[in-house]
Design a protein around this motif. Structure first.
Motif, short mmCIF file in Angstrom:
data_model
loop_
_atom_site.label_atom_id
_atom_site.label_comp_id
_atom_site.label_asym_id
_atom_site.label_seq_id
_atom_site.Cartn_x
_atom_site.Cartn_y
_atom_site.Cartn_z
N GLY B 53 0.76 -1.28 -0.01
CA GLY B 53 -0.16 -0.05 -0.03
C GLY B 53 0.99 1.28 -0.23
O GLY B 53 2.06 1.40 -0.49
N ASN B 54 0.34 2.18 0.67
CA ASN B 54 1.06 3.51 0.80
C ASN B 54 2.49 3.33 1.16
O ASN B 54 2.72 3.01 2.40
CB ASN B 54 0.11 4.49 1.75
CG ASN B 54 0.59 6.11 1.53
OD1 ASN B 54 1.96 6.27 1.21
ND2 ASN B 54 -0.33 6.85 1.78
N PRO B 55 3.32 3.91 0.48
CA PRO B 55 4.90 3.60 0.81
C PRO B 55 5.34 4.40 2.09
O PRO B 55 6.21 4.17 2.82
CB PRO B 55 5.58 4.04 -0.40
CG PRO B 55 4.75 5.06 -1.11
CD PRO B 55 3.11 4.40 -0.93
N VAL B 56 4.34 5.63 2.42
CA VAL B 56 4.72 6.32 3.60
C VAL B 56 3.69 5.68 4.67
O VAL B 56 2.74 5.80 4.62
CB VAL B 56 4.52 7.67 3.28
CG1 VAL B 56 5.13 8.53 4.47
CG2 VAL B 56 5.51 8.29 2.23
N VAL B 57 4.52 5.52 5.64
CA VAL B 57 3.65 4.62 6.81
C VAL B 57 3.88 5.68 8.14
O VAL B 57 5.19 5.97 8.47
CB VAL B 57 4.07 3.50 7.26
CG1 VAL B 57 3.62 2.63 6.02
CG2 VAL B 57 5.51 3.08 7.32
N GLN B 58 2.92 5.80 8.87
CA GLN B 58 2.91 6.59 10.07
C GLN B 58 3.04 5.74 11.10
O GLN B 58 2.37 4.69 11.53
CB GLN B 58 1.61 7.56 10.30
CG GLN B 58 1.43 8.36 9.07
CD GLN B 58 2.65 9.58 8.80
OE1 GLN B 58 3.03 9.92 9.69
NE2 GLN B 58 2.99 9.70 7.47
N GLY B 59 3.95 6.23 12.43
CA GLY B 59 3.99 5.46 13.52
C GLY B 59 3.75 6.18 14.62
O GLY B 59 3.21 7.18 14.70
N VAL B 60 4.06 5.44 15.90
CA VAL B 60 4.06 6.29 17.18
C VAL B 60 4.79 7.47 17.37
O VAL B 60 6.04 7.42 16.65
CB VAL B 60 4.12 5.32 18.28
CG1 VAL B 60 3.00 4.37 18.20
CG2 VAL B 60 5.42 4.72 18.37
N ASN B 61 4.53 8.48 17.98
CA ASN B 61 5.33 9.59 18.53
C ASN B 61 5.75 10.52 17.53
O ASN B 61 6.87 10.80 17.53
CB ASN B 61 6.63 9.28 19.42
CG ASN B 61 6.03 8.54 20.81
OD1 ASN B 61 5.02 8.69 21.21
ND2 ASN B 61 6.88 7.52 21.34
N GLY B 62 4.93 10.33 16.38
CA GLY B 62 5.43 11.31 15.02
C GLY B 62 6.60 10.80 14.07
O GLY B 62 6.88 11.40 13.32
#
Lengths: 109, 114
Positions: B53-62
């Motif tokens: 899917g989307n190659p940019v993934v968001q994680g915890v703490n920014g």
């Protein structure tokens, strides 16, 4: 919520002595369980994994053994410690991702 | 041979700076990538993962990471670091699409100066 508890927190043992480290998972039935070893300042190396009670697969041979006597318990042991066994031992459980315990620091002298 | 390479053993930045921690992999086929953080003397904590899917993934703490197939990379970024981000960061990869066979990189120690 799931919790993972490792014991003991730290051990200082003599070369040639036996070792038993434990790991207990609460709040999750039939988890996949893993043992990792981390040399001081180094990366993690998977040692064993288990997907069910009584079944353990060895990934790396380090003169260690592992057992899963209960669904929520994973034990790492050896009858004779070597100097090279020193390091940080981490238990983890997973569906995805891995969740790690706080680790056991082992010093073999 | 399947490998995970973290080229920087140490990265030093000032609090409030942005940071990028680099991870390159050598795997064939479908790949599962993740980042973990280890504070001194503690166990590892999961930050984020990518499988599809989307190659940019968001994680915890920014934290976020971007997958690049052409560069064989999965670099971790944060726009503004806090002193509590001081830790060792591990990149990990597997072929299976899950955590069963993760191979970890050697880790990058992030040092935050006040």
């Amino acid at each position: 919520a799931q919790t993972i508890h490792q014991w003991p927190v730290a051990e200082i043992k003599a070369v040639g002595s036996p070792l038993s480290l434990g790991c207990t998972i609460k709040g999750k039935s039939s988890p996949n369980l893993y043992w990792y070893w981390q040399a001081t300042g180094g990366t993690l190396q998977q040692l064993f994994y288990s997907i069910t009670v009584g079944q353990v697969e060895s990934v790396v041979q380090l003169n260690l053994s592992a057992s899963r006597p209960k669904d929520d318990q994973f034990i790492l042991s050896t009858e004779k410690l070597l100097l090279s066994h020193s390091g940080f031992y981490l238990c983890a459980w997973s569906i995805d991702p891995l969740y790690f315990g706080a680790g056991t620091r082992l010093s073999v002298l | 041979t399947q490998t995970v390479s973290q080229s920087d053993a140490h990265v030093t930045v000032f609090e409030g700076d942005s940071v990028e921690l680099r991870c390159n992999y050598s795997y064939g086929g479908s790949i599962y990538l993740s980042w973990y953080i280890q504070h001194h003397g503690r166990g590892l904590q999961f930050l984020l993962k990518y499988y599809s899917g989307n190659p940019v993934v968001q994680g915890v703490n920014g934290f976020e990471a971007e997958f690049s197939k052409s560069d064989s990379s999965f670099h971790l970024r944060k726009a503004s670091v806090h002193w509590s981000d001081s830790a060792v960061y591990f990149c990990a990869a597997a072929n299976t699409g899950g955590a069963d066979r993760l191979t970890f990189g050697k880790g990058t120690q992030l040092i935050i100066q006040p």
